[in-house]
Motif scaffolding. Structure first.
Motif, PDB file in Angstrom:
ATOM      1  N   GLY A 142       1.116  -0.889   0.037  1.00  0.00           N
ATOM      2  CA  GLY A 142       0.155   0.011   0.428  1.00  0.00           C
ATOM      3  C   GLY A 142       0.957   1.572  -0.197  1.00  0.00           C
ATOM      4  N   TYR A 143       2.125   1.408   0.617  1.00  0.00           N
ATOM      5  CA  TYR A 143       2.781   2.608   1.160  1.00  0.00           C
ATOM      6  C   TYR A 143       3.544   2.364  -0.921  1.00  0.00           C
ATOM      7  CZ  TYR A 143       2.717   2.565   6.207  1.00  0.00           C
ATOM      8  OH  TYR A 143       2.235   3.139   7.656  1.00  0.00           O
ATOM      9  N   ILE A 144       3.854   1.399  -1.548  1.00  0.00           N
ATOM     10  CA  ILE A 144       4.145   1.414  -2.412  1.00  0.00           C
ATOM     11  C   ILE A 144       3.296   2.144  -3.377  1.00  0.00           C
ATOM     12  CG2 ILE A 144       5.815   0.398  -4.132  1.00  0.00           C
ATOM     13  CD1 ILE A 144       7.065  -1.290  -2.063  1.00  0.00           C
ATOM     14  N   THR A 145       2.501   1.410  -3.258  1.00  0.00           N
ATOM     15  CA  THR A 145       1.374   1.816  -4.609  1.00  0.00           C
ATOM     16  C   THR A 145       0.587   3.534  -4.038  1.00  0.00           C
ATOM     17  OG1 THR A 145      -0.655   0.947  -3.912  1.00  0.00           O
ATOM     18  CG2 THR A 145       1.237  -0.711  -5.166  1.00  0.00           C
ATOM     19  N   ALA A 146       0.773   3.727  -3.244  1.00  0.00           N
ATOM     20  CA  ALA A 146       0.326   5.226  -3.172  1.00  0.00           C
ATOM     21  C   ALA A 146       1.256   6.510  -3.226  1.00  0.00           C
ATOM     22  CB  ALA A 146       0.374   5.249  -1.263  1.00  0.00           C
ATOM     23  N   ASP A 190      13.045   9.386   4.744  1.00  0.00           N
ATOM     24  CA  ASP A 190      13.392  10.861   4.683  1.00  0.00           C
ATOM     25  C   ASP A 190      11.847  11.345   5.275  1.00  0.00           C
ATOM     26  OD1 ASP A 190      15.608  11.691   3.360  1.00  0.00           O
ATOM     27  OD2 ASP A 190      14.221  12.086   2.003  1.00  0.00           O
ATOM     28  N   GLU A 191      11.068  10.961   4.901  1.00  0.00           N
ATOM     29  CA  GLU A 191       9.972  11.319   5.743  1.00  0.00           C
ATOM     30  C   GLU A 191       9.728   9.849   7.076  1.00  0.00           C
ATOM     31  OE1 GLU A 191       5.040   9.489   4.037  1.00  0.00           O
ATOM     32  OE2 GLU A 191       6.493   9.518   3.272  1.00  0.00           O
ATOM     33  N   ALA A 192       8.983  11.372   7.554  1.00  0.00           N
ATOM     34  CA  ALA A 192       8.764  10.675   9.360  1.00  0.00           C
ATOM     35  C   ALA A 192       8.251   9.288   9.758  1.00  0.00           C
ATOM     36  CB  ALA A 192       8.897  11.281   9.888  1.00  0.00           C
ATOM     37  N   ALA A 193       7.007   9.275   8.688  1.00  0.00           N
ATOM     38  CA  ALA A 193       5.725   7.643   8.769  1.00  0.00           C
ATOM     39  C   ALA A 193       6.510   6.691   8.506  1.00  0.00           C
ATOM     40  CB  ALA A 193       4.708   8.168   8.135  1.00  0.00           C
ATOM     41  N   LEU A 194       7.581   7.107   7.896  1.00  0.00           N
ATOM     42  CA  LEU A 194       8.213   5.569   6.910  1.00  0.00           C
ATOM     43  C   LEU A 194       8.755   5.504   7.580  1.00  0.00           C
ATOM     44  CD1 LEU A 194       8.610   5.564   3.136  1.00  0.00           C
ATOM     45  CD2 LEU A 194       6.945   4.591   4.406  1.00  0.00           C
ATOM     46  N   ARG A 195       9.950   6.100   8.731  1.00  0.00           N
ATOM     47  CA  ARG A 195      11.000   5.597   9.402  1.00  0.00           C
ATOM     48  C   ARG A 195      10.091   5.183  10.933  1.00  0.00           C
ATOM     49  NH1 ARG A 195      12.514  11.256   8.811  1.00  0.00           N
ATOM     50  NH2 ARG A 195      11.909  11.897  10.173  1.00  0.00           N
ATOM     51  N   ARG A 196       9.467   6.194  11.184  1.00  0.00           N
ATOM     52  CA  ARG A 196       8.378   5.270  12.097  1.00  0.00           C
ATOM     53  C   ARG A 196       7.951   3.950  12.010  1.00  0.00           C
ATOM     54  NH1 ARG A 196       5.225   5.128  16.560  1.00  0.00           N
ATOM     55  NH2 ARG A 196       3.128   5.541  16.957  1.00  0.00           N
ATOM     56  N   TYR A 197       7.202   3.628  10.913  1.00  0.00           N
ATOM     57  CA  TYR A 197       6.368   1.661  10.476  1.00  0.00           C
ATOM     58  C   TYR A 197       7.645   1.704  10.250  1.00  0.00           C
ATOM     59  CZ  TYR A 197       4.888  -1.664   7.760  1.00  0.00           C
ATOM     60  OH  TYR A 197       5.174  -2.709   7.481  1.00  0.00           O
ATOM     61  N   ALA A 198       9.354   1.219   9.677  1.00  0.00           N
ATOM     62  CA  ALA A 198      10.461   0.267   9.709  1.00  0.00           C
ATOM     63  C   ALA A 198      10.772   0.438  11.155  1.00  0.00           C
ATOM     64  CB  ALA A 198      11.440   1.367   8.825  1.00  0.00           C
ATOM     65  N   ALA A 199      10.895   1.351  11.980  1.00  0.00           N
ATOM     66  CA  ALA A 199      11.461   1.141  13.135  1.00  0.00           C
ATOM     67  C   ALA A 199      10.669   0.054  14.628  1.00  0.00           C
ATOM     68  CB  ALA A 199      11.286   2.389  14.189  1.00  0.00           C
ATOM     69  N   LEU A 200       9.167   0.332  14.006  1.00  0.00           N
ATOM     70  CA  LEU A 200       8.263  -0.435  14.281  1.00  0.00           C
ATOM     71  C   LEU A 200       8.084  -2.115  14.012  1.00  0.00           C
ATOM     72  CD1 LEU A 200       4.798   1.948  15.257  1.00  0.00           C
ATOM     73  CD2 LEU A 200       6.461   1.353  17.008  1.00  0.00           C
TER      74      LEU A 200
END
Length: 147
Positions: free
Chosen positions: A46-50, A96-106
């Protein structure tokens, strides 16, 4: 993101094999891990296609580092799989995107948690990081002499 998605595809393949060859509590843990990784895969797609990207598709088959012949080896392989997923998400944690960093960390946190469930006797000091070459330990006399 594509590297993390490819890792999710590979781990789903492996957990499918492990789930078919285990039983009891271990199979329950593998099934739960499979379900969690499937949700992670779907979210990554979903992240990739969005973002206008094209998600990497799964391979038909994946090579396993070893084939488990008993429950102990199946748990060892499951922990190995989780460590690989952790490493794949490590790269995404620098996005770069904070939401992706948070997703990756979780995602890394969850992979480490699952790894520990499969192999509580071998927690990694820095999950996801490559193992460094062995550093020679200092002998007590060398430490006392300031070496």
């Amino acid at each position: 993101m594509r590297k993390a998605l490819a890792a999710e595809h590979a781990v789903l393949f492996a957990y499918g094999l492990l789930g078919a060859r285990t039983s009891g509590r271990l199979r329950e843990r593998i099934t739960l891990a499979f379900d969690e990784h499937r949700a992670g895969r779907d979210q990554l797609r979903g992240y990739i296609t969005a973002r206008g990207g094209r998600p990497v598709e799964p391979d038909a088959s994946y090579a396993l580092p070893f084939f488990p012949s008993n429950a102990t080896l199946a748990a060892k392989l499951a922990a190995h799989l989780e460590n690989g997923v952790t490493a794949a998400y490590l790269e995404l944690a620098a996005a770069d995107e904070a939401a992706l960093r948070r997703y990756a960390a979780l995602a890394m946190q969850e992979a480490v948690r699952r790894s520990y469930l499969f192999r509580p006797d071998q927690p990694a000091a820095f999950p996801g990081m490559p193992v460094a070459a062995a550093v020679p330990s200092a002998t007590p006399s060398a430490v006392q002499n300031g070496e």
